[in-house]
Design an enzyme around this catalytic site. Structure first.
Site, short mmCIF file in Angstrom:
data_model
loop_
_atom_site.label_atom_id
_atom_site.label_comp_id
_atom_site.label_asym_id
_atom_site.label_seq_id
_atom_site.Cartn_x
_atom_site.Cartn_y
_atom_site.Cartn_z
N SER A 83 -4.92 0.98 -12.99
CA SER A 83 -3.83 0.42 -12.17
C SER A 83 -3.76 1.04 -10.78
CB SER A 83 -2.50 0.62 -12.90
OG SER A 83 -2.35 1.97 -13.23
N THR A 186 1.34 1.89 -11.19
CA THR A 186 1.38 2.52 -9.87
C THR A 186 1.69 4.01 -9.95
OG1 THR A 186 2.19 0.47 -8.96
CG2 THR A 186 2.67 2.46 -7.70
N THR A 204 -1.54 1.81 -5.53
CA THR A 204 -1.71 0.93 -6.70
C THR A 204 -2.81 -0.10 -6.47
OG1 THR A 204 -0.46 -0.48 -8.23
CG2 THR A 204 -0.09 -0.85 -5.90
N ARG A 214 -2.11 -11.66 -3.05
CA ARG A 214 -0.79 -11.11 -3.42
C ARG A 214 -0.67 -9.63 -3.02
NH1 ARG A 214 1.39 -6.78 -6.80
NH2 ARG A 214 3.36 -7.48 -7.65
N THR A 237 8.00 1.70 -9.56
CA THR A 237 6.88 1.16 -10.32
C THR A 237 7.37 -0.07 -11.07
OG1 THR A 237 5.17 1.67 -11.99
CG2 THR A 237 7.35 2.68 -12.30
N GLY A 238 6.44 -0.93 -11.43
CA GLY A 238 6.83 -2.12 -12.18
C GLY A 238 6.58 -3.40 -11.39
N1 ASP Z 1 4.55 -2.17 -8.43
C1 ASP Z 1 3.18 -2.58 -8.50
C2 ASP Z 1 3.03 -3.94 -7.93
O1 ASP Z 1 3.88 -4.79 -8.18
C3 ASP Z 1 2.58 -2.57 -9.87
C4 ASP Z 1 3.12 -1.64 -10.88
O2 ASP Z 1 3.74 -0.65 -10.58
O3 ASP Z 1 2.90 -1.90 -12.08
O4 ASP Z 1 2.05 -4.20 -7.28
#
Ligand code: ASP
Length: 327
Positions: A83, A186, A204, A214, A237-238
């Protein structure tokens, strides 16, 4: 609530005869000034190795900005992490594109997005911050800048991530990645150095199987990362789209500015994300925050998010974040 404030009361300050009710009524424990610095805090279990690298700099009196960059470079170079950096999962066309940003104690910031073929987007982001009059470079421009700065071109797509992508294509799984994929996404890392200065870094490969082009929250100053040296810092994160809608990390820092602890600020910011995203039960969003006094906190939507912390009274270790929903 995870606080690293020393909860003992100095006997010299209140006297050896203090009774428990008096102690309990003190809302702000008295602190030994040196107990709280330095501090490093970072997202997910890859944060342990990142903290270790950051700590080497912080423990010897180095600057937070150097610590945050060194820390997340470890994660970027780890091909087993799918990731971040090398080994990151590709977009739906099979290409790995990286996003990162960095912010120092002066409020200077640098960012790269949709960067291909460069192992250390965080260092390119730092170069944008320090060597250009811009904040953000994307795509081909970011790559050309990186190459001109001497960053080598590398292949980011590992056999494992390529295989996963090929399987995904065949099965036509949903575009949304699973919640808490492999318990590490991330990496966002915040540091408070011995001098009392704060910096942060976030890097990330973004959401797995994302649309071509994107960009998520991670390279967006204010969304995936924000640092105000007077107050504190936060990183996220997320599901990036949800974090962007709430300008999540700026919000966490502003909530701390209003007097909330890092823990409370993260909780309120997650609530804002929930309020702004009707699909919130289907996504994960987590914040970590660190303030100028060395207090820290974290909160997320779904249980399963954890973060790594190290400071003079705590060996580098994982802490489970509280969450709005349990497993
Ligand atoms: N926040 C990151 C993104 O949306 C991905 C992640 O943290 O899982 O690109």
């Amino acid at each position: 609530m995870h606080k690293n404030r020393r909860t003992f009361i100095k006997s010299t300050a209140i006297g050896a005869t203090a009774i428990p009710s008096i102690v309990a009524s003190l809302s702000e424990p008295l602190l030994s000034e040196d107990d709280l610095k330095p501090v490093v805090i970072s997202t997910w279990n890859h944060g342990l190795a990142a903290n270790e690298a950051a700590w080497k700099i912080l423990a010897t009196g180095g600057k937070a900005i150097d610590a945050v960059e060194s820390g997340v470079r470890i994660t970027e170079s780890d091909p087993t992490g799918q990731s971040v950096g090398i080994g990151g999962r590709p977009d739906m066309t099979g290409e790995v594109t990286l996003d990162a940003c960095i912010m120092n104690e002066h409020g200077d910031c640098g960012s790269v997005a949709y960067l291909k073929g460069i192992e250390h987007p965080i260092s390119v982001a730092r170069a944008v911050m320090e060597k250009t009059r811009h904040v953000m470079l994307v795509g081909d421009g970011a790559k050309e800048f990186a190459l001109a700065q001497g960053f080598p071109e590398v292949n980011l797509l590992t056999e494992k991530s390529k295989k996963d992508w090929e399987e995904w294509k065949v099965s036509q799984r949903k575009v949304l990645p699973k919640i808490n994929v492999e318990n590490h996404d991330t990496i966002g890392l915040l540091a408070l150095d011995k001098n009392g200065d704060l910096s942060g870094a976030c890097t990330t490969s973004g959401a797995a199987w994302k649309m071509k082009g994107r960009v998520g929250d991670s390279p967006i100053i204010g969304a995936g990362l924000y640092v105000d040296n007077e107050i504190g810092g936060a990183t996220a994160t997320g599901w990036g789209e949800a974090v962007i809608r709430a300008v999540g990390c700026f919000l966490v820092v502003e909530l701390m500015r209003q007097g909330n602890s890092p823990q409370k600020a993260c909780e309120l910011a997650v609530q804002r994300v929930i309020d702004k995203n009707p699909d919130w039960r289907e996504i994960q969003v987590g914040f970590i925050a660190l303030n100028k006094s060395g207090e820290y906190g974290a909160y997320c939507i779904h249980a399963g998010f954890d973060y790594a912390v190290q400071h003079p009274k705590l060996d580098n270790q994982m802490i489970k974040s509280d969450s709005r929903l349990s497993l």
